[in-house]
Enzyme design. Structure first.
Site, PDB file in Angstrom:
ATOM      1  N   SER A  44      -1.063 -11.504  -7.785  1.00  0.00           N
ATOM      2  CA  SER A  44      -0.711 -10.208  -7.190  1.00  0.00           C
ATOM      3  C   SER A  44      -1.401  -9.966  -5.853  1.00  0.00           C
ATOM      4  CB  SER A  44      -1.057  -9.077  -8.157  1.00  0.00           C
ATOM      5  OG  SER A  44      -2.423  -9.127  -8.508  1.00  0.00           O
ATOM      6  N   ASP A  65      -5.367   0.652  -5.919  1.00  0.00           N
ATOM      7  CA  ASP A  65      -5.146   1.010  -7.316  1.00  0.00           C
ATOM      8  C   ASP A  65      -6.334   0.485  -8.131  1.00  0.00           C
ATOM      9  OD1 ASP A  65      -4.737  -1.737  -7.685  1.00  0.00           O
ATOM     10  OD2 ASP A  65      -2.560  -1.562  -7.895  1.00  0.00           O
ATOM     11  N   HIS A 101      -6.251  -3.659  -6.982  1.00  0.00           N
ATOM     12  CA  HIS A 101      -5.889  -4.267  -5.695  1.00  0.00           C
ATOM     13  C   HIS A 101      -6.405  -3.478  -4.496  1.00  0.00           C
ATOM     14  CE1 HIS A 101      -2.850  -5.348  -8.775  1.00  0.00           C
ATOM     15  NE2 HIS A 101      -3.160  -6.553  -8.326  1.00  0.00           N
TER      16      HIS A 101
END
Ligand SMILES: *[C@@H]1O[C@H](CO)[C@@H](O)[C@H](O)[C@H]1NC(C)=O
Ligand SMILES: *[C@@H]1O[C@H](CO)[C@@H](O)[C@H](O)[C@H]1NC(C)=O
Ligand SMILES: *[C@@H]1O[C@H](CO)[C@@H](O)[C@H](O)[C@H]1NC(C)=O
Ligand SMILES: *[C@@H]1O[C@H](CO)[C@@H](O)[C@H](O)[C@H]1NC(C)=O
Ligand SMILES: *[C@@H]1O[C@H](CO)[C@@H](O)[C@H](O)[C@H]1NC(C)=O
Ligand SMILES: *[C@@H]1O[C@H](CO)[C@@H](O)[C@H](O)[C@H]1NC(C)=O
Length: 360
Positions: free
Chosen positions: A41, A323, A326
């Site tokens: 991610s 978040d 990340h």
């Protein structure tokens, strides 16, 4: 807590004056003709959008600071690889494999997938994902499409030899595997030392597959301080420490094996260049960042992502964490600047990405 936590990010220096480092986009050719991205991610730019998974972010407030809006990047704006792609002088970001088409693939493809790992099973509790092994298979598909476009195996090979191959993966083999004993057996099968050895051995094989596909310039990223990630802290508790020590220790073991692997690969595969990159920013700039809270309201995805359509903080450029896992665009900018131009061998070894691009 904030000031102490900042010490963790105070790693050697790169760009002192950010304004001097900012890239101005011109019409010149990029420093390498193509850039291929493998990972999780931290690098995904839309490959998970159509997968059945909790690990996808094609909704607001993701992309609030990105021209295309929520395109699938796990950030308010750019991810780290986007910034590196800008610094290398590309006019456009590298397209995700899920949407890459036409001649754009000659400039590279992004195969990264949120929740993916070195091991195929990592991240499975969140849903579908594209593990590194599958990313390598997707790369083979792209190579045959490139060969069709160029109609010449020799020129395809020549092109592939000149690209940079960025691989940043491994966090999910810990966060979404080893440290989730309810779902995965790895922590009962291996000690942290053994697990690092097993992971890096598998990784080594995967990197050699990429080499077999003509890759000659590699940037391999170490793991960051995964024990300092807000979601990890809330899931595991810190037992009075600043961060979750066992996760940071495990990441250190992984990095301690990855660094000598890079050295060995440089020795053994003499026609290729490998560099190890420590994904950390310039400490000077890091000092002004908020580290003890997240910019958006978390609770989406598997509990670590932004709540759909929630209003994020307004001073996004001051936060490390967008978040629960990340980083923000602002933080990614700092880390990418460091990876690109640092002279510190702690940060990039044996060379930074700018030098990697120049090597013949
Ligand atoms: C974060 O740190 C700042 C500065 O030390 C402090 O004022 C704030 O209350 C902290 N926030 C949280 C959520 O702990
Ligand atoms: C790194 O070294 C080069 C050559 O000595 C120099 O031009 C450059 O400014 C240095 N970069 C940083 C970020 O200090
Ligand atoms: C393929 O490209 C090479 C140069 O890259 C050239 O020497 C060769 O003639 C080409 N082969 C064909 C079949 O076009
Ligand atoms: C993990 O352990 C469970 C029982 O503890 C077993 O049923 C399962 O097959 C194991 N899975 C793997 C992948 O070894
Ligand atoms: C928590 O910290 C205490 C004191 O440092 C230590 O004795 C204990 O083993 C720790 N517990 C865990 C679960 O790590
Ligand atoms: C490098 O070559 C040595 C000697 O042949 C071998 O023992 C080692 O496993 C190789 N390392 C890698 C990463 O392939």
């Amino acid at each position: 807590m904030a000031s102490k936590l900042k010490l963790f990010w105070m790693l050697p220096i790169s760009c002192l004056l950010l304004s001097n480092c900012l890239h101005t986009r011109g019409n010149a050719d990029p420093q390498v003709p193509c850039y291929f991205i493998f990972g999780d991610s931290l690098s995904d730019n839309g490959n998970n959008n159509n997968l059945k998974t909790l690990a996808k972010v094609n909704y607001r407030p993701y992309g609030i600071d990105f021209p295309e809006g929520p395109a699938g990047r796990f950030s308010n704006g750019r991810n780290m690889q986007d910034v590196i792609v800008e610094l290398l002088g590309f006019q456009k970001y590298i397209p995700p494999f899920a949407r890459a088409n036409g001649r754009s693939i000659l400039k590279g493809v992004n195969y990264a997938s949120g929740s993916a790992g070195i091991r195929d099973e990592s991240g499975a509790q969140l849903g579908a994902r594209i593990p590194l092994n599958k990313q390598l298979k997707n790369h083979k598909i792209i190579i045959s499409r490139i060969t069709q476009i160029l109609r010449n195996d020799t020129s395809t090979r020549k092109l592939l030899n000149q690209c940079i191959y960025s691989v940043q993966i491994g966090s999910n083999d810990y966060i979404n595997n080893y440290f989730v004993p309810e779902v995965y057996n790895t922590s009962r099968q291996y000690s942290p030392e053994q697990y690092a050895a097993v992971l890096v051995e598998q990784y080594s094989q995967q990197i050699k597959v990429l080499y077999g596909h003509g890759a000659r310039k590699f940037a391999l990223y170490g793991l960051g301080l995964i024990g300092c990630i807000p979601f990890v802290i809330s899931a595991h508790g810190t037992n009075g420490s600043l961060c979750v020590e066992k996760l940071n220790n495990a990441a250190t073991l992984f990095n301690a094996r990855l660094m000598p692997l890079v050295k060995e690969l440089n020795t053994n595969l003499t026609d290729a260049k490998f560099t190890y990159v420590n994904p950390s920013p310039s400490p000077q700039d890091a000092l002004s960042f908020v580290t003890n809270s997240t910019c958006c309201k978390v609770g989406g995805g598997g509990g670590e992502l932004c709540v759909r359509n929630s209003d994020p903080c307004s001073d996004r450029s001051r936060y490390v964490f967008w978040d629960g896992v990340h980083p923000t665009d602002a933080w990614n900018e700092l880390v990418a600047q460091s990876a690109y131009r640092t002279n510190s061998t702690n940060e990039a070894h044996p060379f930074n990405i700018q030098t990697l691009a120049k090597l013949k």
